[in-house]
Design a protein around this motif. Structure first.
Motif, PDB file in Angstrom:
ATOM      1  N   LEU A   1     -11.972   6.273   2.167  1.00  0.00           N
ATOM      2  CA  LEU A   1     -12.644   5.651   3.299  1.00  0.00           C
ATOM      3  C   LEU A   1     -12.083   6.162   4.624  1.00  0.00           C
ATOM      4  CD1 LEU A   1     -14.428   3.603   4.757  1.00  0.00           C
ATOM      5  CD2 LEU A   1     -12.714   1.841   4.232  1.00  0.00           C
ATOM      6  N   LEU A   2     -10.766   6.247   4.729  1.00  0.00           N
ATOM      7  CA  LEU A   2     -10.161   6.702   5.972  1.00  0.00           C
ATOM      8  C   LEU A   2     -10.514   8.159   6.270  1.00  0.00           C
ATOM      9  CD1 LEU A   2      -6.633   5.027   5.780  1.00  0.00           C
ATOM     10  CD2 LEU A   2      -8.612   4.308   7.117  1.00  0.00           C
ATOM     11  N   LEU A   3     -10.576   8.980   5.234  1.00  0.00           N
ATOM     12  CA  LEU A   3     -10.987  10.373   5.433  1.00  0.00           C
ATOM     13  C   LEU A   3     -12.437  10.447   5.900  1.00  0.00           C
ATOM     14  CD1 LEU A   3      -9.329  12.111   2.340  1.00  0.00           C
ATOM     15  CD2 LEU A   3      -8.712  12.416   4.737  1.00  0.00           C
ATOM     16  N   ALA A   4     -13.298   9.639   5.281  1.00  0.00           N
ATOM     17  CA  ALA A   4     -14.712   9.621   5.671  1.00  0.00           C
ATOM     18  C   ALA A   4     -14.871   9.107   7.098  1.00  0.00           C
ATOM     19  CB  ALA A   4     -15.508   8.750   4.694  1.00  0.00           C
ATOM     20  N   ALA A   5     -14.107   8.074   7.437  1.00  0.00           N
ATOM     21  CA  ALA A   5     -14.177   7.518   8.788  1.00  0.00           C
ATOM     22  C   ALA A   5     -13.688   8.530   9.812  1.00  0.00           C
ATOM     23  CB  ALA A   5     -13.345   6.245   8.870  1.00  0.00           C
TER      24      ALA A   5
ATOM     25  N   PRO B   1       3.024   2.544   7.921  1.00  0.00           N
ATOM     26  CA  PRO B   1       2.052   1.676   7.261  1.00  0.00           C
ATOM     27  C   PRO B   1       0.792   1.496   8.091  1.00  0.00           C
ATOM     28  CG  PRO B   1       3.821   0.373   8.205  1.00  0.00           C
ATOM     29  CD  PRO B   1       4.235   1.815   8.331  1.00  0.00           C
ATOM     30  N   ILE B   2      -0.333   1.472   7.424  1.00  0.00           N
ATOM     31  CA  ILE B   2      -1.603   1.231   8.080  1.00  0.00           C
ATOM     32  C   ILE B   2      -1.899  -0.262   8.001  1.00  0.00           C
ATOM     33  CG2 ILE B   2      -4.081   1.667   7.964  1.00  0.00           C
ATOM     34  CD1 ILE B   2      -3.410   4.383   6.754  1.00  0.00           C
ATOM     35  N   MET B   3      -2.154  -0.862   9.131  1.00  0.00           N
ATOM     36  CA  MET B   3      -2.418  -2.286   9.165  1.00  0.00           C
ATOM     37  C   MET B   3      -3.870  -2.541   8.767  1.00  0.00           C
ATOM     38  SD  MET B   3       0.550  -3.147   9.900  1.00  0.00           S
ATOM     39  CE  MET B   3       0.253  -4.910   9.954  1.00  0.00           C
ATOM     40  N   VAL B   4      -4.048  -3.063   7.570  1.00  0.00           N
ATOM     41  CA  VAL B   4      -5.391  -3.328   7.058  1.00  0.00           C
ATOM     42  C   VAL B   4      -5.471  -4.785   6.619  1.00  0.00           C
ATOM     43  CG1 VAL B   4      -5.704  -0.960   6.294  1.00  0.00           C
ATOM     44  CG2 VAL B   4      -4.737  -2.608   4.725  1.00  0.00           C
TER      45      VAL B   4
ATOM     46  N   MET C   1       0.811  -1.201   0.000  1.00  0.00           N
ATOM     47  CA  MET C   1       0.000   0.000   0.000  1.00  0.00           C
ATOM     48  C   MET C   1       0.849   1.256   0.000  1.00  0.00           C
ATOM     49  SD  MET C   1      -2.581   1.142   2.930  1.00  0.00           S
ATOM     50  CE  MET C   1      -2.572   2.823   3.408  1.00  0.00           C
ATOM     51  N   THR C   2       1.900   1.242   0.759  1.00  0.00           N
ATOM     52  CA  THR C   2       2.733   2.421   0.840  1.00  0.00           C
ATOM     53  C   THR C   2       3.872   2.323  -0.137  1.00  0.00           C
ATOM     54  OG1 THR C   2       4.018   1.389   2.587  1.00  0.00           O
ATOM     55  CG2 THR C   2       2.207   2.807   3.260  1.00  0.00           C
ATOM     56  N   ALA C   3       4.400   3.477  -0.499  1.00  0.00           N
ATOM     57  CA  ALA C   3       5.527   3.533  -1.405  1.00  0.00           C
ATOM     58  C   ALA C   3       6.523   4.521  -0.843  1.00  0.00           C
ATOM     59  CB  ALA C   3       5.082   3.968  -2.800  1.00  0.00           C
ATOM     60  N   ALA C   4       7.766   4.419  -1.315  1.00  0.00           N
ATOM     61  CA  ALA C   4       8.768   5.354  -0.806  1.00  0.00           C
ATOM     62  C   ALA C   4       8.375   6.761  -1.184  1.00  0.00           C
ATOM     63  CB  ALA C   4      10.147   5.008  -1.393  1.00  0.00           C
ATOM     64  N   ALA C   5       8.499   7.677  -0.255  1.00  0.00           N
ATOM     65  CA  ALA C   5       8.126   9.065  -0.489  1.00  0.00           C
ATOM     66  C   ALA C   5       9.372   9.880  -0.760  1.00  0.00           C
ATOM     67  CB  ALA C   5       7.392   9.626   0.733  1.00  0.00           C
ATOM     68  N   THR C   6       9.209  10.949  -1.532  1.00  0.00           N
ATOM     69  CA  THR C   6      10.336  11.787  -1.881  1.00  0.00           C
ATOM     70  C   THR C   6      10.459  12.935  -0.913  1.00  0.00           C
ATOM     71  OG1 THR C   6      10.037  11.266  -4.203  1.00  0.00           O
ATOM     72  CG2 THR C   6      11.339  13.217  -3.688  1.00  0.00           C
TER      73      THR C   6
ATOM     74  N   ALA D   1      -6.808   4.500  -3.640  1.00  0.00           N
ATOM     75  CA  ALA D   1      -7.699   5.660  -3.695  1.00  0.00           C
ATOM     76  C   ALA D   1      -8.955   5.431  -2.864  1.00  0.00           C
ATOM     77  CB  ALA D   1      -8.063   5.968  -5.141  1.00  0.00           C
ATOM     78  N   ARG D   2      -9.544   4.270  -2.986  1.00  0.00           N
ATOM     79  CA  ARG D   2     -10.759   3.977  -2.227  1.00  0.00           C
ATOM     80  C   ARG D   2     -10.458   3.909  -0.736  1.00  0.00           C
ATOM     81  NH1 ARG D   2     -14.685  -0.900  -3.946  1.00  0.00           N
ATOM     82  NH2 ARG D   2     -14.915   0.506  -5.724  1.00  0.00           N
ATOM     83  N   LEU D   3      -9.315   3.342  -0.386  1.00  0.00           N
ATOM     84  CA  LEU D   3      -8.928   3.256   1.021  1.00  0.00           C
ATOM     85  C   LEU D   3      -8.702   4.647   1.610  1.00  0.00           C
ATOM     86  CD1 LEU D   3      -8.088   1.674   3.528  1.00  0.00           C
ATOM     87  CD2 LEU D   3      -5.775   1.537   2.562  1.00  0.00           C
ATOM     88  N   ALA D   4      -8.014   5.508   0.851  1.00  0.00           N
ATOM     89  CA  ALA D   4      -7.759   6.867   1.333  1.00  0.00           C
ATOM     90  C   ALA D   4      -9.072   7.609   1.552  1.00  0.00           C
ATOM     91  CB  ALA D   4      -6.879   7.618   0.339  1.00  0.00           C
TER      92      ALA D   4
END
Length: 231
Positions: free
Chosen positions: A44-48, A27-30, A1-6, A39-42
């Protein structure tokens, strides 16, 4: 889910911004399989997060969150087994957000970069969304102490990392140079937050003066950094 960030570091001249790779946010444990739908997970987390902040953990239902996220409850349960798992993921997302710089390339002296990081910390800490989440954590502490512990552990582990990275490049005052960078970072963050964060948590009428916050950042950096004297 996560990728290296710049993120951005600087070369030895301290004048040229350098792009570098740093670890991504915590990392978020899902549940297995959810990582493929970023995109859908992001969303969802904002809505939650919004739902929990508005109604509290106990009063928020999975129906509420599914409706806010624009998905069916069946789809929601494919991603998270329970409301507790979803709440935990929401906390981890929020607490781990300072682990990397996701704005424009940092430029200027190391002290100026430190000021930019501290402004980011203040902007987030005092944002209505974060204040609402912090109030939620405090409110749920007695009923759900494990949630508060998760949030604090992640926040205190990853929150200062950007400031720590800056501190390693500045010239600290002599009496601070032998202290661990994390300790110095925590003192600096505490100095710029002052008591305003606490006031914000307990008083909706409390208003911040952006000019005073900027002045607090400038004074804090000058107090801790020897090379900031001529900045």
């Amino acid at each position: 889910m996560t990728a290296a960030a710049t993120s951005t570091s600087r070369n030895k001249s301290h004048n040229t911004p350098v792009r570098s790779r740093t670890p991504a946010a915590a990392p978020i444990m899902v549940p297995e399989g959810a990582a493929a739908i970023d995109a859908r997970l992001a969303n969802l987390l904002l809505a939650a997060e919004a739902s929990f902040s508005r109604k509290g953990f106990a009063a928020t239902t999975m129906d509420d969150i599914a409706h806010a996220a624009g998905m069916s409850k069946k789809t929601l349960y494919k991603m998270f087994d329970s409301k507790s798992d979803l709440f935990r993921a929401t906390l981890l997302r929020s607490a781990g957000q300072f682990r990397f710089w996701d704005g424009p390339a940092l430029t200027g002296t190391p002290e100026q970069q430190l000021k930019l990081w501290l402004k980011r910390v203040l902007d987030s800490a005092f944002s209505p969304k974060e204040i609402a989440l912090h109030r939620l954590i405090v409110g749920e502490r007695v009923a759900s102490p494990d949630f508060a512990r998760i949030f604090s552990d992640v926040a205190f582990q990853y929150g200062p990392e950007g400031v720590i990275d800056c501190i390693k490049r500045v010239k600290l005052r002599p009496h601070l140079r032998k202290l661990p960078a994390r300790m110095v970072a925590e003192m600096i963050i505490g100095s710029v937050l002052g008591i305003d964060h606490f006031k914000h948590l307990i008083d909706d009428s409390h208003r911040l003066d952006p000019r005073m916050l900027k002045k607090r950042i400038d004074v804090t950096v000058a107090t801790f950094c020897e090379s900031a004297d001529g900045d």
